[in-house]
Design an enzyme around this catalytic site. Sequence first.
Site, PDB file in Angstrom:
ATOM      1  CD  GLU A 250     -33.701  76.881  62.836  1.00 10.51           C
ATOM      2  OE1 GLU A 250     -34.704  76.461  63.439  1.00 10.51           O
ATOM      3  OE2 GLU A 250     -33.692  77.199  61.634  1.00 10.51           O
ATOM      4  CB  CYS A 284     -32.684  74.175  68.819  1.00 10.17           C
ATOM      5  SG  CYS A 284     -32.000  73.869  67.222  1.00 10.17           S
TER       6      CYS A 284
HETATM    7  C1  UN1 Z   1     -29.065  68.272  65.120  1.00 11.85           C
HETATM    8  O1  UN1 Z   1     -30.194  68.005  65.520  1.00 11.85           O
HETATM    9  O2  UN1 Z   1     -28.216  67.400  64.919  1.00 11.85           O
HETATM   10  O3  UN1 Z   1     -29.044  74.425  67.688  1.00 11.85           O
HETATM   11  C2  UN1 Z   1     -28.681  69.671  64.809  1.00 11.85           C
HETATM   12  C3  UN1 Z   1     -29.458  73.309  67.408  1.00 11.85           C
HETATM   13  C4  UN1 Z   1     -29.891  73.033  65.979  1.00 11.85           C
HETATM   14  C5  UN1 Z   1     -29.047  72.031  65.332  1.00 11.85           C
HETATM   15  C6  UN1 Z   1     -29.475  70.650  65.600  1.00 11.85           C
HETATM   16  N1  UN1 Z   1     -29.852  74.255  65.224  1.00 11.85           N
HETATM   17  O4  UN1 Z   1     -29.507  72.439  68.248  1.00 11.85           O
END
Ligand code: UN1
Length: 488
Positions: A250, A284
């Site tokens: 991710e 993210c």
């Molecule tokens: C969210 O939007 O609450 O690293 C979680 C990050 C994402 C998770 C977001 N994988 O920000």
Amino acid sequence: MHSGVQLCNLIGGKWVPGAGAEMASISPADPDVAVARVLTAQVDDVDRAVAAARSAQPSWRRTPAHERGAVLARAASILEDFADQWGSDLAREEGKTRLEGVAEVRRGAQILRYFSTEADRSEGDHYGSPRRGERILVTRKPLGVVGVITPFNFPIAIPAWKIAPALSYGNTVVWKPASTVPLLAFHLAQALHTAGAPAGVLNLLIGDGPVGRALAEHREIDGVTFTGSTGVGRAIASAGASRGVPVQAEMGGKNAAVVLADADLEVAVDEVLLGAFRSSGQKCTATSRLIVDDRVADSFLSQLGARADSLRVGDPLVDGVQMGPVIDRAAQVAIHAGIERAMEQGARRLTSVTGDPTGSPSQGYFVAPTILELPTGDVDVWRDELFGPVLAVRRASSPEHAFELANDSEFGLSAAVFTQDLTRALEAIDDIDVGILHVNSETAGADPHVPFGGAKRSSYGPKEQGQSAREFYTHTTTVYLRGAQSTL
Ligand code: UN1
């Protein structure tokens, strides 16, 4: 300097110091405060942890899924019991506000609970056969030993949403959290250990990049799940491909909020602020691009700029503070450099540069909430993820133009569209190429029971959470099942 809590690694069910140098996590709001200290893991420790996970694997995969789930449920209760305390630790170590920290620990519990009941759901599929007397079953089996590498920005929620499905499907885990947030990693490992995860089922290694690399490249690892930067994610994906093991990564986002002319502008202002500035924009899924229909742009941007300027930035442990610092000096310097570069490339700043943050020494790693209107898309901040409280704005001449601008990115994690017109919302669902689309809510957020992940270059491999998680953490065996007697 405050001395900080002393932490250990968890290898084969034992809390042990690593073979490496001592490392301290510090408070980004006040770098004079050490939050925790640890003797870091080294590459040899990776071998030990992987061997422990390997030897725990056969008995864990044979443990009834309901028993595995019971461990997760007990760990969830521990997180709930300690939510206030660990939420404050999270705010101190990571820098998001205390309210967000407590909410994140509770969210970790919610994720563990979701996967704790996985044994009550269907374990596989059952098909008919074109041949008499035969059934075809598709069963699920764990990958084996999974390497888990997690970022600083959700130090308990992201590890929970990787470790919970890994364990619930019968894998054993070696986990390397970001070295900036070891205390929260320690708390989660402690919860799972206390909840009865057998020795070797979960191993925690606190260390630097080389430890993560050794884990991702280890020949005894059967799969790697990663959340973090695009560069590291791609390197892990190619290391996995070269050994023939699956990788779930991710990575980046450059998520757009699209405000159409018919939007409820009050709702849109509130949500864009949350998306862009909560957690100092270090998600993210954060909103880092804003596309506004020209017809409402002047009024929308002046409201948004004023609200951003009035956000209380400061010590995340002080009540009423709405935005804390960014994670470290390097992040602060890179974000400031990104803002300056945008100004040199013709951006116009719609927010003022604020003074000293509330209740916090000025040497903390603070960045003011920043909104930049861009003359064209030829400005680096339109394309590159800064991972901070910076929102890049462009105007659109029509809804079609707005959707086109939203898609103008190599990334496709999330987007938000603000409109009261159902037809436009339906067009957005079809036309905006992202993994997660919010209609009239901010770009961030995730629920444990539904898929999470991006389109385009944001993600690699199966999505996370909900029933998608098992696509990564298990493989299938298709079973052609007949009785012993000939049916012909
Ligand atoms: C969210 O939007 O609450 O690293 C979680 C990050 C994402 C998770 C977001 N994988 O920000």
